[in-house]
Scaffold this motif. Structure first.
Motif, PDB file in Angstrom:
ATOM      1  N   ALA A 184      10.161   1.475  -6.013  1.00 30.81           N
ATOM      2  CA  ALA A 184       9.682   0.178  -6.248  1.00 30.81           C
ATOM      3  C   ALA A 184       8.280  -0.203  -6.218  1.00 30.81           C
ATOM      4  CB  ALA A 184      10.318  -0.959  -4.880  1.00 30.81           C
ATOM      5  N   GLN A 186       5.147  -2.866  -6.221  1.00 28.98           N
ATOM      6  CA  GLN A 186       5.047  -4.343  -5.975  1.00 28.98           C
ATOM      7  C   GLN A 186       3.604  -4.912  -6.197  1.00 28.98           C
ATOM      8  OE1 GLN A 186       5.135  -6.268  -1.662  1.00 28.98           O
ATOM      9  NE2 GLN A 186       7.180  -5.926  -2.500  1.00 28.98           N
ATOM     10  N   THR A 198       7.756  -7.549  -8.516  1.00 32.24           N
ATOM     11  CA  THR A 198       8.233  -6.201  -7.934  1.00 32.24           C
ATOM     12  C   THR A 198       9.018  -5.431  -9.142  1.00 32.24           C
ATOM     13  OG1 THR A 198       8.281  -6.911  -5.532  1.00 32.24           O
ATOM     14  CG2 THR A 198       9.501  -4.810  -6.183  1.00 32.24           C
ATOM     15  N   ALA A 200      11.881  -2.639  -9.556  1.00 31.83           N
ATOM     16  CA  ALA A 200      12.671  -2.087  -8.550  1.00 31.83           C
ATOM     17  C   ALA A 200      13.777  -1.224  -9.351  1.00 31.83           C
ATOM     18  CB  ALA A 200      13.368  -2.930  -7.417  1.00 31.83           C
ATOM     19  N   TYR A 262       6.749   2.013  -3.002  1.00 31.18           N
ATOM     20  CA  TYR A 262       7.635   2.241  -2.255  1.00 31.18           C
ATOM     21  C   TYR A 262       8.752   3.179  -2.712  1.00 31.18           C
ATOM     22  CZ  TYR A 262       6.064  -2.046  -0.088  1.00 31.18           C
ATOM     23  OH  TYR A 262       5.136  -3.145   0.373  1.00 31.18           O
ATOM     24  N   LYS A 265      13.824   3.397  -0.590  1.00 31.43           N
ATOM     25  CA  LYS A 265      13.939   2.447   0.591  1.00 31.43           C
ATOM     26  C   LYS A 265      15.381   1.581   0.235  1.00 31.43           C
ATOM     27  CE  LYS A 265       9.750   2.748   2.564  1.00 31.43           C
ATOM     28  NZ  LYS A 265       9.663   2.646   3.983  1.00 31.43           N
ATOM     29  N   ASP A 269      14.909  -3.448   3.143  1.00 37.85           N
ATOM     30  CA  ASP A 269      13.273  -3.245   3.350  1.00 37.85           C
ATOM     31  C   ASP A 269      12.640  -3.646   2.180  1.00 37.85           C
ATOM     32  OD1 ASP A 269      14.174  -1.815   5.701  1.00 37.85           O
ATOM     33  OD2 ASP A 269      14.052   0.072   4.954  1.00 37.85           O
ATOM     34  N   VAL A 270      12.737  -3.462   1.075  1.00 39.90           N
ATOM     35  CA  VAL A 270      11.972  -3.809   0.066  1.00 39.90           C
ATOM     36  C   VAL A 270      11.897  -5.479  -0.205  1.00 39.90           C
ATOM     37  CG1 VAL A 270      11.468  -3.891  -2.696  1.00 39.90           C
ATOM     38  CG2 VAL A 270      12.317  -1.847  -1.436  1.00 39.90           C
ATOM     39  N   SER A 273       9.551  -6.942   2.319  1.00 40.12           N
ATOM     40  CA  SER A 273       8.251  -6.680   2.277  1.00 40.12           C
ATOM     41  C   SER A 273       7.994  -7.669   1.196  1.00 40.12           C
ATOM     42  CB  SER A 273       8.081  -5.151   1.514  1.00 40.12           C
ATOM     43  OG  SER A 273       8.690  -5.086   0.177  1.00 40.12           O
TER      44      SER A 273
END
Length: 320
Positions: A184, A186, A198, A200, A262, A265, A269-270, A273
């Protein structure tokens, strides 16, 4: 669907109710805002249609009061007042869609059909959707050209699908589509609106991207800082293309942060954030994109979290 139909006109209620019942919906009628609130508080309503002009309580006030009870309530504003400012006020208050009187059966069918398919999406007219789709693909085409130059590979980047959803439903969306994220990237943006963008990639697609970029079969968690920089640059180009849509449509400059990367993850969790920087944002623009590099197709999701004012300004610019 169980629909609360609010209108002070007996004739209008009966006409509208007939359309809805003929489509198989369960209709509960209210002749004004006060009665509507009493019914809504009891629960069980899937959709509320609200007339904008009523003697005991105007439609804007009613929409706001319903949203105070349930912020995710799905409300359709219905009125003979077709002024753009009235439409803007209705959306700003929390309406999902706006339908002009006299109500046309095909129009209400279309709105309710979209509601059933994507219950937490933000309604876009066909013209607005087409205009935005064209803007996205133009921006992604420019991003693909920049990536082709950077990587010296043939790249095609298209967005076959996008939707606008309520931010509070992003967790459900991630759970269904992005439970495990491989990579990811961001970036935050700020100006007259603040938000987060973001890019992903699901785990398998992230692995495919890494293999193409660094020509090596390597586990994601073992990427070196320099290899992660390549991923950051790819994400930076794609995200800048998407953010440029906003800045160009809003006719303003948006400041963009350095990208954060990232690796491997969970979707939760992403998303945490993302929400950390945009706790006051109410809506998310989700773009499903397909990145083709040297004939290898990679699926990615581009998520932009925006405040309601940003969505409204964007819609206003599309309808201009």
């Amino acid at each position: 669907m169980k629909i609360l139909l609010v209108d002070d006109s007996f004739y209008a209620r009966k006409f509208f109710a007939k359309i809805l019942t003929n489509e198989g919906h369960d209709v509960v009628e209210a002749q004004g805002g006060i009665e509507a609130l009493e019914i809504f508080k009891k629960g069980g309503m899937d959709v509320v249609t609200v007339d904008m002009l009523m003697p005991d309580m105007d439609g804007i006030t009613l929409i706001k009061k319903i949203k105070e009870i349930d912020r995710d309530a799905l409300i359709i504003a219905v009125t003979a007042d077709i002024q753009e400012e009235t439409k803007k006020e209705a959306f700003n208050a929390g309406a999902y869609a706006f339908i002009s009187k006299p109500v046309k059966p095909e129009e209400i069918k279309r709105v309710l059909s979209q509601l059933q398919k994507e219950p937490y999406s933000i309604f876009l007219s066909p013209d607005s959707r087409d205009a935005f789709t064209e803007l996205i693909n133009i921006a992604m085409g420019k991003a693909a050209e920049a990536l082709s130059s950077l990587l010296e590979k043939k790249i095609i980047l298209k967005v076959p699908h996008f939707e606008m959803i309520v931010a509070s439903r992003l967790y459900d969306y991630f759970e269904g589509n992005l439970d495990e994220i491989g990579v990811a990237v961001q970036q935050r943006f700020s100006g007259i609106i603040n938000g987060v963008a973001t890019l992903a990639l699901p785990y398998k697609d992230a692995v495919s991207l890494v293999r193409v970029l660094i020509s090596a079969n390597k586990e994601l968690e073992r990427l070196t800082p320099s290899e992660q920089t390549v991923l950051a640059e790819v994400g930076n180009i794609v995200l800048n293309g998407a953010i440029s849509i906003l800045s160009n449509q809003l006719k303003t400059r948006l400041a963009i942060s350095i990208p954060d990367v990232y690796i491997k993850k969970s979707g939760k969790d992403v998303l945490n954030s993302i929400m950390l920087y945009c706790h006051d944002s109410e809506h998310a623009l989700v773009l499903l994109s397909r990145l083709t590099i040297s004939e290898i197709e990679i699926l990615s999701y581009l998520i932009m979290l925006l405040p309601r004012v940003g969505i409204l300004k964007l819609l206003e610019s599309l309808n201009a």
